[in-house]
Every structure is written in structure tokens, then in C-alpha cells.
Design a protein around this motif. Structure first.
Motif, PDB file in Angstrom:
ATOM      1  N   GLN A 187      -5.920 -11.822 -11.005  1.00  0.00           N
ATOM      2  CA  GLN A 187      -4.684 -12.216 -11.665  1.00  0.00           C
ATOM      3  C   GLN A 187      -4.101 -13.480 -11.072  1.00  0.00           C
ATOM      4  O   GLN A 187      -4.260 -13.746  -9.861  1.00  0.00           O
ATOM      5  CB  GLN A 187      -3.660 -11.081 -11.568  1.00  0.00           C
ATOM      6  CG  GLN A 187      -4.095  -9.806 -12.278  1.00  0.00           C
ATOM      7  CD  GLN A 187      -3.085  -8.676 -12.123  1.00  0.00           C
ATOM      8  OE1 GLN A 187      -2.098  -8.801 -11.405  1.00  0.00           O
ATOM      9  NE2 GLN A 187      -3.329  -7.566 -12.811  1.00  0.00           N
ATOM     10  N   ARG A 188      -3.389 -14.215 -11.893  1.00  0.00           N
ATOM     11  CA  ARG A 188      -2.827 -15.503 -11.468  1.00  0.00           C
ATOM     12  C   ARG A 188      -1.879 -15.355 -10.287  1.00  0.00           C
ATOM     13  O   ARG A 188      -1.783 -16.276  -9.449  1.00  0.00           O
ATOM     14  CB  ARG A 188      -2.066 -16.149 -12.630  1.00  0.00           C
ATOM     15  CG  ARG A 188      -2.935 -16.629 -13.752  1.00  0.00           C
ATOM     16  CD  ARG A 188      -2.111 -17.354 -14.794  1.00  0.00           C
ATOM     17  NE  ARG A 188      -1.210 -16.452 -15.492  1.00  0.00           N
ATOM     18  CZ  ARG A 188       0.106 -16.608 -15.524  1.00  0.00           C
ATOM     19  NH1 ARG A 188       0.668 -17.616 -14.893  1.00  0.00           N
ATOM     20  NH2 ARG A 188       0.854 -15.761 -16.190  1.00  0.00           N
ATOM     21  N   ARG A 189      -1.175 -14.234 -10.216  1.00  0.00           N
ATOM     22  CA  ARG A 189      -0.156 -14.082  -9.169  1.00  0.00           C
ATOM     23  C   ARG A 189      -0.760 -14.014  -7.771  1.00  0.00           C
ATOM     24  O   ARG A 189      -0.036 -14.156  -6.789  1.00  0.00           O
ATOM     25  CB  ARG A 189       0.686 -12.840  -9.433  1.00  0.00           C
ATOM     26  CG  ARG A 189      -0.088 -11.520  -9.483  1.00  0.00           C
ATOM     27  CD  ARG A 189       0.784 -10.413 -10.024  1.00  0.00           C
ATOM     28  NE  ARG A 189       0.063  -9.170 -10.237  1.00  0.00           N
ATOM     29  CZ  ARG A 189       0.348  -8.054  -9.575  1.00  0.00           C
ATOM     30  NH1 ARG A 189       1.308  -8.034  -8.658  1.00  0.00           N
ATOM     31  NH2 ARG A 189      -0.324  -6.947  -9.840  1.00  0.00           N
ATOM     32  N   PHE A 190      -2.083 -13.816  -7.693  1.00  0.00           N
ATOM     33  CA  PHE A 190      -2.731 -13.745  -6.386  1.00  0.00           C
ATOM     34  C   PHE A 190      -3.400 -15.072  -5.993  1.00  0.00           C
ATOM     35  O   PHE A 190      -4.047 -15.144  -4.962  1.00  0.00           O
ATOM     36  CB  PHE A 190      -3.757 -12.621  -6.368  1.00  0.00           C
ATOM     37  CG  PHE A 190      -3.155 -11.255  -6.539  1.00  0.00           C
ATOM     38  CD1 PHE A 190      -3.628 -10.391  -7.510  1.00  0.00           C
ATOM     39  CD2 PHE A 190      -2.100 -10.846  -5.739  1.00  0.00           C
ATOM     40  CE1 PHE A 190      -3.059  -9.126  -7.678  1.00  0.00           C
ATOM     41  CE2 PHE A 190      -1.529  -9.596  -5.892  1.00  0.00           C
ATOM     42  CZ  PHE A 190      -2.006  -8.737  -6.871  1.00  0.00           C
TER      43      PHE A 190
ATOM     44  N   THR B 183     -10.210 -21.575  -7.711  1.00  0.00           N
ATOM     45  CA  THR B 183      -9.045 -21.088  -6.991  1.00  0.00           C
ATOM     46  C   THR B 183      -9.441 -20.377  -5.702  1.00  0.00           C
ATOM     47  O   THR B 183     -10.578 -19.918  -5.540  1.00  0.00           O
ATOM     48  CB  THR B 183      -8.251 -20.081  -7.839  1.00  0.00           C
ATOM     49  OG1 THR B 183      -9.051 -18.920  -8.076  1.00  0.00           O
ATOM     50  CG2 THR B 183      -7.837 -20.680  -9.182  1.00  0.00           C
TER      51      THR B 183
ATOM     52  N   GLU C 160      -2.020 -19.306 -21.122  1.00  0.00           N
ATOM     53  CA  GLU C 160      -1.997 -19.103 -19.682  1.00  0.00           C
ATOM     54  C   GLU C 160      -3.427 -19.018 -19.141  1.00  0.00           C
ATOM     55  O   GLU C 160      -4.339 -18.603 -19.859  1.00  0.00           O
ATOM     56  CB  GLU C 160      -1.241 -17.807 -19.349  1.00  0.00           C
ATOM     57  CG  GLU C 160       0.228 -17.824 -19.736  1.00  0.00           C
ATOM     58  CD  GLU C 160       1.005 -18.852 -18.947  1.00  0.00           C
ATOM     59  OE1 GLU C 160       1.974 -19.417 -19.483  1.00  0.00           O
ATOM     60  OE2 GLU C 160       0.641 -19.097 -17.777  1.00  0.00           O
TER      61      GLU C 160
ATOM     62  N   GLU D 261      -3.679 -18.602  -4.407  1.00  0.00           N
ATOM     63  CA  GLU D 261      -3.012 -19.340  -3.331  1.00  0.00           C
ATOM     64  C   GLU D 261      -3.225 -20.849  -3.477  1.00  0.00           C
ATOM     65  O   GLU D 261      -2.360 -21.647  -3.103  1.00  0.00           O
ATOM     66  CB  GLU D 261      -3.560 -18.892  -1.973  1.00  0.00           C
ATOM     67  CG  GLU D 261      -3.340 -17.405  -1.672  1.00  0.00           C
ATOM     68  CD  GLU D 261      -4.006 -16.980  -0.382  1.00  0.00           C
ATOM     69  OE1 GLU D 261      -4.625 -17.822   0.287  1.00  0.00           O
ATOM     70  OE2 GLU D 261      -3.922 -15.788  -0.042  1.00  0.00           O
TER      71      GLU D 261
ATOM     72  N   THR E  70      -5.712 -14.310  -2.832  1.00  0.00           N
ATOM     73  CA  THR E  70      -5.470 -13.271  -1.841  1.00  0.00           C
ATOM     74  C   THR E  70      -6.371 -12.068  -2.107  1.00  0.00           C
ATOM     75  O   THR E  70      -6.894 -11.446  -1.183  1.00  0.00           O
ATOM     76  CB  THR E  70      -4.003 -12.819  -1.885  1.00  0.00           C
ATOM     77  OG1 THR E  70      -3.158 -13.962  -1.827  1.00  0.00           O
ATOM     78  CG2 THR E  70      -3.682 -11.882  -0.731  1.00  0.00           C
TER      79      THR E  70
ATOM     80  N   TRP F 264      -4.938 -23.869  -6.232  1.00  0.00           N
ATOM     81  CA  TRP F 264      -5.509 -24.215  -7.538  1.00  0.00           C
ATOM     82  C   TRP F 264      -6.204 -25.566  -7.456  1.00  0.00           C
ATOM     83  O   TRP F 264      -5.675 -26.499  -6.846  1.00  0.00           O
ATOM     84  CB  TRP F 264      -4.422 -24.325  -8.608  1.00  0.00           C
ATOM     85  CG  TRP F 264      -3.765 -23.065  -9.021  1.00  0.00           C
ATOM     86  CD1 TRP F 264      -2.634 -22.515  -8.496  1.00  0.00           C
ATOM     87  CD2 TRP F 264      -4.171 -22.190 -10.076  1.00  0.00           C
ATOM     88  NE1 TRP F 264      -2.319 -21.362  -9.159  1.00  0.00           N
ATOM     89  CE2 TRP F 264      -3.231 -21.130 -10.138  1.00  0.00           C
ATOM     90  CE3 TRP F 264      -5.228 -22.196 -10.999  1.00  0.00           C
ATOM     91  CZ2 TRP F 264      -3.331 -20.083 -11.066  1.00  0.00           C
ATOM     92  CZ3 TRP F 264      -5.331 -21.160 -11.919  1.00  0.00           C
ATOM     93  CH2 TRP F 264      -4.386 -20.110 -11.941  1.00  0.00           C
TER      94      TRP F 264
END
Length: 128
Positions: A111-114, A102, A44, A116, A105, A118
Motif C-alpha cells: 500500500q502507498r501509505r507504507f 519504491t 492513484e 518511504e 516499510t 519514491w
């Protein structure tokens, strides 16, 4: 449409240096969290560096680095060119990966989840 495009990857010997560039289009980089992730084959993406928006009176954004690159890598941004950079020094074989620019936010936590937006990535290989 917001887009980022990386360049500057390649083959470098251990101990060497490389500078990656990330050109943005569709938005001003200065107003956003810009981060670099890297992804090894089969793994990941890992967040390694981030710079927060430039503040009032042109106060530089806060910097955040993963422990694995702290002291060796430097993230920066040129508002006039709408481009971010990742200066990588003292490179090690374990730095071999595809490096992705990237828009996030938040810079902390990195972290990847933030993420918006790529980029497609640029490959870096550190080998003798």
C-alpha cells in the motif's frame, strides 16, 4: 540521502516484454523492502510487486504481487549492482502507466501509505 531511479520504460506492442530497472543510491537495496507501483493518468498509484529484504545466509526475500500482474511480472534484485528489476511479460494495453520504484516499510499489504521513498517513474505504453 536515499534515492531510487527507474529506467527501461518505453513503447511495446501487446504481448511483448519489457524489463525495468531501479538503481538505488545511499542505501543497500538488499536490506530493504523494494516495491514497484504504477500510476495511470488521473489515478492513484497501485502497488504491483514487492520483494522483502534478503535473509540470513542469503535466503532470497519474499515476493508479493498484485493479482493484476501475477504470473506475468517478476521482481528481482541484484545486490552487487544495488539494482532492482521488474520483468514484464505478456503485456496488455491496460498495463500502460508510469512505473515507480519504491522503498517500503512493509511489503504486505502493498500500500502507498507504507512507501518511504519514491522514484520519479518511467513511462510504459502498450499499444500496437
Amino acid at each position: 540521502q536515499w534515492q531510487v531511479a527507474e529506467s527501461g520504460g518505453g513503447l511495446v506492442q501487446p504481448g511483448g516484454s519489457l524489463r525495468l530497472s531501479c538503481a538505488a543510491s545511499g542505501f543497500p537495496m538488499d536490506d530493504h523492502n523494494i516495491g514497484w507501483f504504477r500510476q495511470e493518468s488521473g489515478k492513484e498509484p497501485e502497488g504491483i510487486a514487492c520483494i522483502s529484504p534478503t535473509g540470513p545466509s542469503r535466503i532470497p526475500g519474499r515476493l508479493n504481487y498484485a493479482d493484476s500482474v501475477k504470473g506475468r511480472f517478476t521482481i528481482s534484485r541484484d545486490a552487487a549492482k544495488n539494482t532492482a528489476y521488474l520483468q514484464m511479460n505478456s503485456l496488455k494495453p491496460e498495463d500502460t502507466a508510469t512505473y515507480l520504484c519504491t522503498v517500503l516499510t512493509f511489503c504486505e499489504p502493498l500500500q502507498r501509505r507504507f512507501v518511504e521513498v519514491w522514484g520519479r517513474g518511467t513511462p510504459v505504453t502498450v499499444a500496437s
